[in-house]
Design a protein around this motif. Structure first.
Motif, PDB file in Angstrom:
ATOM      1  N   THR A   1       0.940   8.343  -4.934  1.00 12.92           N
ATOM      2  CA  THR A   1       1.194   7.238  -4.014  1.00 12.92           C
ATOM      3  C   THR A   1       0.210   6.082  -4.196  1.00 12.92           C
ATOM      4  N   PRO A   2      -1.096   6.339  -4.338  1.00 12.50           N
ATOM      5  CA  PRO A   2      -2.007   5.209  -4.574  1.00 12.50           C
ATOM      6  C   PRO A   2      -1.678   4.423  -5.840  1.00 12.50           C
ATOM      7  N   ASP A   3      -1.282   5.116  -6.903  1.00 10.11           N
ATOM      8  CA  ASP A   3      -0.909   4.426  -8.133  1.00 10.11           C
ATOM      9  C   ASP A   3       0.370   3.618  -7.938  1.00 10.11           C
ATOM     10  N   ALA A   4       1.335   4.172  -7.195  1.00  8.87           N
ATOM     11  CA  ALA A   4       2.576   3.456  -6.914  1.00  8.87           C
ATOM     12  C   ALA A   4       2.288   2.201  -6.099  1.00  8.87           C
ATOM     13  N   TYR A   5       1.341   2.315  -5.191  1.00  9.44           N
ATOM     14  CA  TYR A   5       0.956   1.155  -4.386  1.00  9.44           C
ATOM     15  C   TYR A   5       0.316   0.086  -5.265  1.00  9.44           C
TER      16      TYR A   5
END
Length: 367
Positions: A199-203
């Motif tokens: 999720t942090p990378d997608a953000y």
């Protein structure tokens, strides 16, 4: 998809993307010995047991267990009965371990607790205590979303279809008067089911505009420039809702109540120590995370994440029932029969001996 299928697909798949995991990196567990505490001289075995097998996730919302292991609370109370541990990345894998007798007692979230109980016809487990509340936030890109109304039309991640955060977000969307198809995630808001570990990378990549996620993922997003738009605790009475339970195999509870009592006593002592020594407890939990996973959390993630979690012996049973109602409302769960899911007899015995008030099963306790 029928509701029962949605239940199995939605709640059961918490394994792949647990509501509580620090980083969902697989489906299974690591058994480990207790290296933090030694058996006291002259100590005796409890219930004649060689060991009690305890499961938990490598996540801050399982801080009671992390601290209990790191500071030796469990081993102290179990005497010459060895405290052995298994760490999990997923709810269903822990339920499977419980059902196969690979563990006896476990720290776990509300959705897999409900699912495990319902799928077994009420025969597999009991919730015997609470552990933590809170630690879930809606974090957004402040350049794209400046107010709650701006969430409409955006792409928001949740950990998994039917998991606790997914159900909470779908319920919040409905409360805004917006419509989303629960299965596809399409509608007035696009709900993107994304593994917490990515999720942090997608953000950062801009593929999502925000996420409704547990700690420490929420604080990881903030560290990447995200803004907390809503703390889920603000939506609940007294700002409390269950995020972590303690469960036990029903046969183990029946056959070894003294061992269960020892673990619950250790849990109560751990929570007391955590609340009295928040900084030392935070450090102990992070140290155990590092021992279990090989990686500690950075201060900019650890500090706000820990602050947002409340450690409590109260299972907050009414909120578990409400969470189940939200899943039914979203069409992800057929109305479950949760009568008897709690047995708080031993916990209340421990609390009474410690001078604490009893906790309530909200009408869902064993009669």
């Amino acid at each position: 998809m029928p509701a029962t299928s949605a239940l199995r697909r939605g709640l059961a798949v918490i394994a792949a993307l647990p509501l509580l995991t620090l980083a969902a990196c697989g489906y299974g567990s690591d058994a480990k010995d207790d290296g933090a505490a030694k058996v006291a001289a002259g100590a005796k075995k409890i219930d004649g047991l060689d060991s009690v097998k305890i499961g938990y996730f490598g996540n801050l919302t399982h801080g009671t267990a992390l601290v209990g292991v790191n500071k030796g609370f469990f081993q102290k109370e179990l005497g010459a009965t060895k405290a052995s541990y298994a760490t999990f990345n997923a709810g269903p894998s822990e339920i499977e371990a419980l059902n196969s007798k690979s563990i006896d007692i476990g720290w776990i979230g509300p959705s897999p607790s409900i699912n495990g109980y319902v799928k077994s016809g009420g025969k597999s487990l009991k919730i015997i205590g609470g552990s933590a509340s809170g630690g879930v936030k809606l974090v957004v890109n402040p350049d794209k979303i400046k107010s709650l109304k701006d969430v409409k039309g955006k792409k928001i991640a949740t950990p998994q279809l039917g998991n606790t955060q997914d159900v909470a977000f779908l319920n919040w969307i409905a409360d805004q008067g917006w419509k989303v198809d629960a299965q596809s995630g399409k509608g007035d808001v696009t709900v993107v089911r994304t593994d917490n570990k990515i999720t942090p990378d997608a953000y950062k990549a801009g593929s999502i505009d925000g996420a409704w996620v547990p700690e420490p993922t929420a604080s990881k997003l903030v560290a990447e420039g995200g803004k907390v738009l809503l703390d889920e605790a603000s939506l609940w009475p007294d700002k409390k809702f269950v995020i972590t339970n303690i469960i036990v195999r029903q046969d183990f509870l029946k056959e070894h109540p003294k061992a269960v009592e020892a673990v619950l006593k250790a849990s109560v002592e751990a929570n007391k120590w955590i609340n009295a020594n928040p900084d030392a407890a935070k450090a102990a939990a992070n140290k155990q995370l590092e021992e279990d996973s090989g990686k500690a959390l950075k201060p900019e993630v650890l500090d706000p994440a820990w602050k947002s979690i409340q450690f409590t012996n109260d299972p907050l049973a009414a909120t578990l029932n409400t969470e189940a109602e939200h899943a039914v409302k979203a069409g992800l769960l057929k109305k479950p029969d949760l009568n008897g899911i709690y047995d708080l007899t031993i916990l209340n015995k421990v609390l009474k001996a410690d001078g604490e008030s009893p906790v309530d099963a909200a009408g869902l306790g064993t009669s």
